[in-house]
Design an enzyme around this catalytic site. Structure first.
Site, PDB file in Angstrom:
ATOM      1  N   HIS A  90       0.886  -1.194  -0.065  1.00 20.90           N
ATOM      2  CA  HIS A  90       0.193  -0.105  -0.181  1.00 20.90           C
ATOM      3  C   HIS A  90       0.764   1.131   0.072  1.00 20.90           C
ATOM      4  O   HIS A  90       0.317   2.266  -0.530  1.00 20.90           O
ATOM      5  CB  HIS A  90      -1.048  -0.015   1.245  1.00 20.90           C
ATOM      6  CG  HIS A  90      -2.257  -0.920   0.926  1.00 20.90           C
ATOM      7  ND1 HIS A  90      -3.474  -0.602   1.209  1.00 20.90           N
ATOM      8  CD2 HIS A  90      -2.357  -1.856   0.133  1.00 20.90           C
ATOM      9  CE1 HIS A  90      -4.372  -1.488   1.078  1.00 20.90           C
ATOM     10  NE2 HIS A  90      -3.500  -2.198   0.485  1.00 20.90           N
ATOM     11  N   ASP A  91       2.041   1.074   0.562  1.00 21.06           N
ATOM     12  CA  ASP A  91       3.161   2.195   0.427  1.00 21.06           C
ATOM     13  C   ASP A  91       3.245   2.602  -1.110  1.00 21.06           C
ATOM     14  O   ASP A  91       3.275   3.492  -1.672  1.00 21.06           O
ATOM     15  CB  ASP A  91       4.250   2.096   1.280  1.00 21.06           C
ATOM     16  CG  ASP A  91       5.136   3.319   1.067  1.00 21.06           C
ATOM     17  OD1 ASP A  91       4.626   4.342   0.855  1.00 21.06           O
ATOM     18  OD2 ASP A  91       6.303   3.070   1.230  1.00 21.06           O
ATOM     19  N   VAL A 121       0.694   3.870  -3.995  1.00 18.73           N
ATOM     20  CA  VAL A 121       0.271   5.134  -3.863  1.00 18.73           C
ATOM     21  C   VAL A 121       1.359   6.158  -3.737  1.00 18.73           C
ATOM     22  O   VAL A 121       2.166   6.093  -2.821  1.00 18.73           O
ATOM     23  CB  VAL A 121      -0.660   5.421  -2.595  1.00 18.73           C
ATOM     24  CG1 VAL A 121      -1.361   6.751  -2.618  1.00 18.73           C
ATOM     25  CG2 VAL A 121      -1.819   4.298  -2.639  1.00 18.73           C
ATOM     26  N   GLY A 141       4.290   5.710  -5.010  1.00 20.27           N
ATOM     27  CA  GLY A 141       5.705   5.139  -4.891  1.00 20.27           C
ATOM     28  C   GLY A 141       5.826   4.636  -3.673  1.00 20.27           C
ATOM     29  O   GLY A 141       5.471   4.931  -2.660  1.00 20.27           O
ATOM     30  N   ASP A 152       7.859   5.353  -0.644  1.00 18.67           N
ATOM     31  CA  ASP A 152       8.376   6.516  -0.209  1.00 18.67           C
ATOM     32  C   ASP A 152       7.995   6.476   1.287  1.00 18.67           C
ATOM     33  O   ASP A 152       8.091   7.776   1.773  1.00 18.67           O
ATOM     34  CB  ASP A 152       7.902   7.921  -1.136  1.00 18.67           C
ATOM     35  CG  ASP A 152       6.362   8.072  -0.866  1.00 18.67           C
ATOM     36  OD1 ASP A 152       5.862   6.979  -0.468  1.00 18.67           O
ATOM     37  OD2 ASP A 152       5.817   9.054  -1.484  1.00 18.67           O
ATOM     38  N   THR A 169      -1.917 -15.975   1.470  1.00 20.84           N
ATOM     39  CA  THR A 169      -1.924 -17.502   2.099  1.00 20.84           C
ATOM     40  C   THR A 169      -1.637 -17.411   3.515  1.00 20.84           C
ATOM     41  O   THR A 169      -1.463 -18.131   4.479  1.00 20.84           O
ATOM     42  CB  THR A 169      -0.666 -18.298   1.245  1.00 20.84           C
ATOM     43  OG1 THR A 169      -0.754 -19.399   1.952  1.00 20.84           O
ATOM     44  CG2 THR A 169       0.659 -17.583   1.624  1.00 20.84           C
ATOM     45  N   ASP A 175       2.870 -20.778   1.981  1.00 22.55           N
ATOM     46  CA  ASP A 175       2.914 -21.464   1.000  1.00 22.55           C
ATOM     47  C   ASP A 175       2.089 -21.243  -0.333  1.00 22.55           C
ATOM     48  O   ASP A 175       1.671 -20.222  -0.358  1.00 22.55           O
ATOM     49  CB  ASP A 175       2.464 -23.101   1.601  1.00 22.55           C
ATOM     50  CG  ASP A 175       1.085 -22.738   2.295  1.00 22.55           C
ATOM     51  OD1 ASP A 175       0.189 -21.737   1.904  1.00 22.55           O
ATOM     52  OD2 ASP A 175       0.752 -23.445   3.502  1.00 22.55           O
TER      53      ASP A 175
END
Ligand code: HEM
Ligand SMILES: *[C@@H]1O[C@H](CO)[C@@H](O)[C@H](O)[C@H]1NC(C)=O
Ligand SMILES: *[C@@H]1O[C@H](CO)[C@@H](O)[C@H](O)[C@H]1NC(C)=O
Length: 318
Positions: free
Chosen positions: A66-67, A70, A72, A74, A192, A246
């Site tokens: 999620h960093d 949005v 890049g 950063d 997983t 896995d």
């Protein structure tokens, strides 16, 4: 149409020329001289956090994702800003692991103050967390710098994929970040491990989704997720081996037991089914593709050279 796409390329090229210094490249040896013990310090900190709580491995992988998606990779997502990207519906009440990244960052600050960026700490945390739950390892490229400001909520809502997105929309959102279909499938395979809130899969288990679902699985999931209320109730994304990295995610899709609508949509259209089958038959291929896709994801629009800064705390702008 033609004119606007020409304009688009013109401005995109201009933007790249303006923001990326030509010598700026991420490199695995970036801190070898300036902070040689950064990697082992972060690893120890992340291992301890995952030992304390297995789910944290999943949360750190997702936080890095999620960093990067949005604005890049950063570390903008780590900034405490109640009205920025963290307030987006896909982040609020959902992403976690902030205090674990901050603890790793402070452990590094203690040995080399002001050297290692929060964006790099987060990229290493995602790798170390994967390894800590039995997943593959890879060499993390380093040298990202931190954003001085959070991205907007609107940008996060535009760029992050949603559970209700159709397959073509998901493919397009990943393509925009230079990730192809097998990258998207391999990265999704990290579900997983980890958990999801009832509110994210309720429609699917009550027959309001578009994708097929194993009826027995739907019934079982309804026990922890009532038709109304209980939005925050947690359910493991992989009921078979909830804390082990896995290839079971893909087996669940094959059995119509993907928990999220956006899981099952990856196996129900001819387009990506062959990738799912490949990762079921060949777990080593899944691991190596996952590692390669994590490196590609870590390359999304980094701030390098003189851009951005090294934040002293990840939660605030120095
Ligand atoms: C394909 C598009 C994707 C969609 C629509 C999606 C959506 C979601 C949703 C709705 C949840 C549950 C969140 C909650 O309950 O609040 C989740 C969890 C998770 N996702 Fe994704 N995701 C996608 C791609 C990815 C990618 C690319 C990664 C890894 C790089 C990833 C890793 C995870 C992990 C590890 C969790 C569990 C987190 C935890 O337990 O804290 N997902 N995802
Ligand atoms: C929070 O982020 C938004 C979006 O980037 C920005 O406009 C605002 O100034 C930020 N607020 C603070 C207190 O940093
Ligand atoms: C996706 O890109 C990787 C290289 O980054 C490549 O090895 C793979 O074959 C590509 N997959 C598809 C479906 O294009």
């Amino acid at each position: 149409m033609k004119i606007s796409s020409n304009h688009y390329y013109y401005f995109a090229t201009l933007a790249i020329l303006l923001i990326v210094p030509s010598d700026a490249q991420l490199s695995s040896t970036f801190y070898d001289d300036t902070c040689p013990n950064a990697l082992s310090t972060i690893r120890a900190s992340i291992r301890q956090a995952v030992n304390n709580e297995q789910r944290m491995a999943a949360s750190l992988i997702r936080l890095h994702f999620h960093d990067c998606f949005v604005q890049g990779c950063d570390a903008s997502i780590l900034l405490e800003n109640g009205s920025g990207e963290r307030a987006a519906s896909l982040n609020a009440n959902s992403i976690r692991g902030f205090e674990v990244v901050e603890a790793a960052k402070q452990a590094v600050e203690a040995i080399c103050p002001g050297v290692v960026s929060c964006a790099d700490v987060l990229a290493m945390a995602a790798r170390d967390a994967t390894v800590a739950v039995g997943g593959p390892s890879w060499t993390v490229k380093l040298g990202r710098r931190d954003s001085p400001a959070a991205a907007t909520r609107a940008l996060a809502e535009n760029d992050l994929p949603c559970v209700t997105d159709r397959l073509q929309t998901l493919i397009a959102k990943f393509a925009k970040k230079n990730l192809n279909e097998s990258d998207m499938l391999a990265l999704s395979g990290s579900r997983t491990i980890g958990q999801a809130r009832c509110v994210t899969f309720r429609d699917r288990i009550y027959g309001k989704g578009n994708e097929r679902i194993d009826p027995e699985f739907a019934m079982a999931r309804r026990r922890n997720c009532p038709e109304s209320g209980g939005d925050e109730n947690l359910v493991p994304l992989d009921e078979v081996t909830p804390n082990g990295f896995d290839n079971n995610y893909f087996r669940n899709l094959y059995n119509m037991r993907g928990l999220l609508e956006s899981d099952q949509v990856l196996f129900s259209r001819v387009l990506t089914d062959s990738i799912v089958l490949e990762y079921i038959d060949n777990p080593d291929r899944f691991y190596s593709d996952f590692a390669a896709a994590m490196i590609k994801m870590g390359d999304i629009e980094p701030l390098t050279g003189g851009a951005g800064l090294i934040r002293r705390t990840c939660a605030s702008n120095n």
